[in-house]
Design a protein around this motif. Structure first.
Motif, mmCIF file in Angstrom:
data_model
loop_
_atom_site.group_PDB
_atom_site.id
_atom_site.type_symbol
_atom_site.label_atom_id
_atom_site.label_comp_id
_atom_site.label_asym_id
_atom_site.label_seq_id
_atom_site.Cartn_x
_atom_site.Cartn_y
_atom_site.Cartn_z
ATOM 1 N N VAL A 92 18.151 -3.415 -13.155
ATOM 2 C CA VAL A 92 16.873 -4.112 -13.284
ATOM 3 C C VAL A 92 17.209 -5.591 -13.507
ATOM 4 N N TYR A 93 16.414 -6.493 -12.919
ATOM 5 C CA TYR A 93 16.704 -7.935 -13.034
ATOM 6 C C TYR A 93 15.512 -8.660 -13.642
ATOM 7 N N ASP A 94 15.808 -9.605 -14.551
ATOM 8 C CA ASP A 94 14.712 -10.381 -15.128
ATOM 9 C C ASP A 94 14.487 -11.666 -14.326
ATOM 10 N N GLU A 95 13.605 -12.507 -14.823
ATOM 11 C CA GLU A 95 13.220 -13.694 -14.035
ATOM 12 C C GLU A 95 14.350 -14.711 -13.890
ATOM 13 N N ASN A 96 15.385 -14.593 -14.766
ATOM 14 C CA ASN A 96 16.558 -15.480 -14.615
ATOM 15 C C ASN A 96 17.650 -14.815 -13.784
ATOM 16 N N ASN A 97 17.305 -13.691 -13.181
ATOM 17 C CA ASN A 97 18.233 -12.895 -12.370
ATOM 18 C C ASN A 97 19.347 -12.258 -13.201
ATOM 19 N N THR A 98 19.119 -12.110 -14.513
ATOM 20 C CA THR A 98 20.089 -11.381 -15.341
ATOM 21 C C THR A 98 19.983 -9.898 -15.002
ATOM 22 N N GLN A 99 21.146 -9.279 -14.820
ATOM 23 C CA GLN A 99 21.182 -7.869 -14.397
ATOM 24 C C GLN A 99 21.309 -6.943 -15.613
ATOM 25 N N TYR A 100 20.453 -5.928 -15.679
ATOM 26 C CA TYR A 100 20.500 -4.930 -16.750
ATOM 27 C C TYR A 100 20.809 -3.562 -16.154
ATOM 28 N N LEU A 101 21.727 -2.841 -16.804
ATOM 29 C CA LEU A 101 22.027 -1.460 -16.383
ATOM 30 C C LEU A 101 20.964 -0.552 -16.996
ATOM 31 N N ASP A 102 20.276 0.199 -16.162
ATOM 32 C CA ASP A 102 19.127 0.986 -16.639
ATOM 33 C C ASP A 102 19.533 2.423 -16.981
ATOM 34 N N LEU A 103 19.878 2.656 -18.242
ATOM 35 C CA LEU A 103 20.214 4.027 -18.667
ATOM 36 C C LEU A 103 18.990 4.717 -19.286
ATOM 37 N N TYR A 104 17.845 4.143 -19.064
ATOM 38 C CA TYR A 104 16.580 4.662 -19.629
ATOM 39 C C TYR A 104 15.666 5.159 -18.514
ATOM 40 N N GLY A 105 15.886 4.667 -17.295
ATOM 41 C CA GLY A 105 15.091 5.090 -16.141
ATOM 42 C C GLY A 105 13.593 4.882 -16.344
ATOM 43 N N GLY A 106 13.247 3.801 -17.087
ATOM 44 C CA GLY A 106 11.809 3.569 -17.337
ATOM 45 C C GLY A 106 11.173 4.779 -17.998
ATOM 46 N N HIS A 107 11.888 5.407 -18.939
ATOM 47 C CA HIS A 107 11.478 6.628 -19.655
ATOM 48 C C HIS A 107 11.513 7.859 -18.729
ATOM 49 N N ALA A 108 12.678 8.123 -18.184
ATOM 50 C CA ALA A 108 12.927 9.337 -17.377
ATOM 51 C C ALA A 108 12.080 9.405 -16.118
ATOM 52 N N VAL A 109 11.631 8.245 -15.666
ATOM 53 C CA VAL A 109 10.737 8.217 -14.503
ATOM 54 C C VAL A 109 11.509 7.986 -13.198
ATOM 55 N N ILE A 110 12.510 7.100 -13.261
ATOM 56 C CA ILE A 110 13.223 6.732 -12.040
ATOM 57 C C ILE A 110 14.251 7.821 -11.718
ATOM 58 N N SER A 111 13.967 8.586 -10.699
ATOM 59 C CA SER A 111 14.864 9.691 -10.339
ATOM 60 C C SER A 111 15.831 9.292 -9.226
ATOM 61 N N ILE A 112 15.324 8.683 -8.154
ATOM 62 C CA ILE A 112 16.195 8.410 -6.995
ATOM 63 C C ILE A 112 16.684 6.953 -6.978
ATOM 64 N N GLY A 113 16.537 6.259 -8.088
ATOM 65 C CA GLY A 113 16.954 4.854 -8.159
ATOM 66 C C GLY A 113 15.788 3.940 -7.824
ATOM 67 N N HIS A 114 15.849 2.734 -8.373
ATOM 68 C CA HIS A 114 14.786 1.750 -8.149
ATOM 69 C C HIS A 114 14.784 1.307 -6.683
ATOM 70 N N SER A 115 13.592 1.142 -6.142
ATOM 71 C CA SER A 115 13.379 0.556 -4.795
ATOM 72 C C SER A 115 14.267 1.180 -3.735
ATOM 73 N N HIS A 116 14.435 2.484 -3.782
ATOM 74 C CA HIS A 116 15.248 3.153 -2.748
ATOM 75 C C HIS A 116 14.623 2.876 -1.371
ATOM 76 N N PRO A 117 15.434 2.507 -0.358
ATOM 77 C CA PRO A 117 14.875 2.130 0.949
ATOM 78 C C PRO A 117 13.977 3.212 1.567
ATOM 79 N N GLU A 118 14.349 4.471 1.368
ATOM 80 C CA GLU A 118 13.553 5.574 1.924
ATOM 81 C C GLU A 118 12.177 5.641 1.253
ATOM 82 N N TYR A 119 12.178 5.387 -0.024
ATOM 83 C CA TYR A 119 10.955 5.399 -0.847
ATOM 84 C C TYR A 119 10.034 4.242 -0.439
ATOM 85 N N VAL A 120 10.644 3.061 -0.298
ATOM 86 C CA VAL A 120 9.876 1.873 0.096
ATOM 87 C C VAL A 120 9.267 2.100 1.487
#
Ligand code: PLP
Length: 375
Positions: A22-50
């Motif tokens: 996940v990236y903030d407005e300064n483009n700082t990169q965060y490793l997401d071990l929370y998955g937005g509370h167990a919501v993100i299953s196939i990864g953020h913005s997966h091309p197939e999903y988009v």
């Protein structure tokens, strides 16, 4: 107008995300071990999903449930293939709480009874009936003072039987692995006894897979490890990878009835397109296998974490228990190491609920950060 002050916030504003980052407005990169509370299953913005959501919104984003929606039929078919739940019918709604609300409503409607058995430390959501079967001191809901709920210790089948003997219970509702409540799981024998007892006393056996479903534990549903057949299974979270969608799988012995259920947005075209993409990617990228593999690696690697009291959970639904409250550690992990983690009702438990696309190298980064902070 300001926002109603509901959530204690970390001072971070994510503006984009990709896979496990996940990236903030300064483009700082965060490793997401929370998955937005167990919501993100196939990864953020997966091309197939988009692609799936974009394609659908350009054709038909929404129409009401008063007409046929072939995407709902397709989702039901795909869900059957994945879960082997052939003897179930699907009702689609928008969230986990709504799924449980509908499950409890069916149970009460069909049995003509009102009381519900739930378990200590359970979490089932924040709507009226769902919050009544939630055992969490921070979530108060006096509106539900009249709801008849008995909270029993997870694992105590004798107490469940005693309560059922009054013949006023319409449902027993359980998470196979408690999420918010701290990754507690009982024995297979216990879940089997719940199944049998519900059958004997004409109560519905509801399994809440809102957090543990859609591959998070390495099985498609957590209950499958125990070889049990619930009457109703509630689902949400990972089902939409962030697009709001929930549902209940209702065993075929429960007859449908017009007027009992309904939803304006439930199962809309976009939500179905999102969920179909989730299922496609889960299969194409072998994410259930990945979940088991990375989980085994994590459990082994966790032995090197200083001051760790216990590791709990299954698959990528993991709790790290310490002898001290983890709030400060969690803050440090975000601010200094740029790693998101979750908390639980137990103040000493750090919760790990990453996208199922996570790799062993990400676990290494996390464990190194913990070693750095706790040595
Ligand atoms: N059930 C379980 C097991 C959950 O973990 C949650 C949310 O954390 C819910 C139900 C409620 O889901 P929602 O927030 O989508 O209403």
């Amino acid at each position: 107008m300001k926002l109603f002050d509901v959530y204690p916030l970390f001072n971070i504003t994510p503006v984009k995300a990709k896979d496990v980052y996940v990236y903030d407005e300064n483009n700082t990169q965060y490793l997401d071990l929370y998955g937005g509370h167990a919501v993100i299953s196939i990864g953020h913005s997966h091309p197939e999903y988009v692609k799936s959501i974009r394609g659908q919104v350009g054709k038909l984003g929404f129409y009401s449930n008063s007409v046929e929606n072939p995407l709902q039929q397709k989702l039901a078919k795909k869900l059957t293939e994945f879960s082997n739940c052939e003897e179930y019918n699907l009702f689609l709604c928008n969230s986990g709480a709504e799924a449980n609300e509908n499950a409890l409503k069916i149970a009460s409607f069909k049995t003509g009874k009102r009381k519900v058995i739930a378990f200590i430390n359970a979490f089932h959501g924040r709507t009226s009936a769902a919050v009544a079967v939630t055992d969490n001191k921070k979530i108060v809901a006096p509106i539900n003072a009249q709801q008849q709920v008995e909270f029993i210790e997870l694992g105590d089948s004798k107490a469940v039987e005693k309560s059922l003997q009054n013949n006023d219970v319409c449902a027993v509702i359980v998470e196979c692995i408690q999420g918010v409540g701290g990754l507690n799981e009982a024995t297979t024998q216990f879940y089997k006894s719940l199944r049998d007892l519900c059958r004997a006393y004409n109560a519905f056996f509801i399994v809440d897979e809102v957090q543990s479903g859609f591959g998070r534990t390495g099985d498609f549903f957590a209950f499958q490890k125990h070889g049990i057949q619930p009457d109703i299974v509630s689902i949400a979270k990972g089902m939409g990878n962030g697009f709001p969608i929930g549902g209940i799988l209702i065993h075929a012995h429960i007859e449908a009835a017009y007027g009992m259920l309904g939803s304006t947005f439930g199962g809309n075209h976009l939500a179905c397109a999102a969920s179909l993409a989730v299922l496609k990617v889960l299969r194409e990228e072998n994410l259930l296998e990945n979940t088991k593999d990375v989980s085994a690696y994590f459990f082994e690697k966790a032995k090197t974490i200083p001051q760790l009291k216990a590791i709990k959970g299954r698959g990528l639904m993991i709790g790290l228990e310490f002898n001290f409250p983890i709030a400060e550690l969690r803050k440090t992990l975000i601010q200094k190491h740029h790693i998101f983690t979750g908390s639980a009702t137990n103040p000493n438990l750090l919760r790990i609920l990453p996208p199922l696309t996570i790799q062993k190298k990400h676990i290494d980064v996390f464990v190194e950060a913990l070693i750095h902070e706790l040595s």
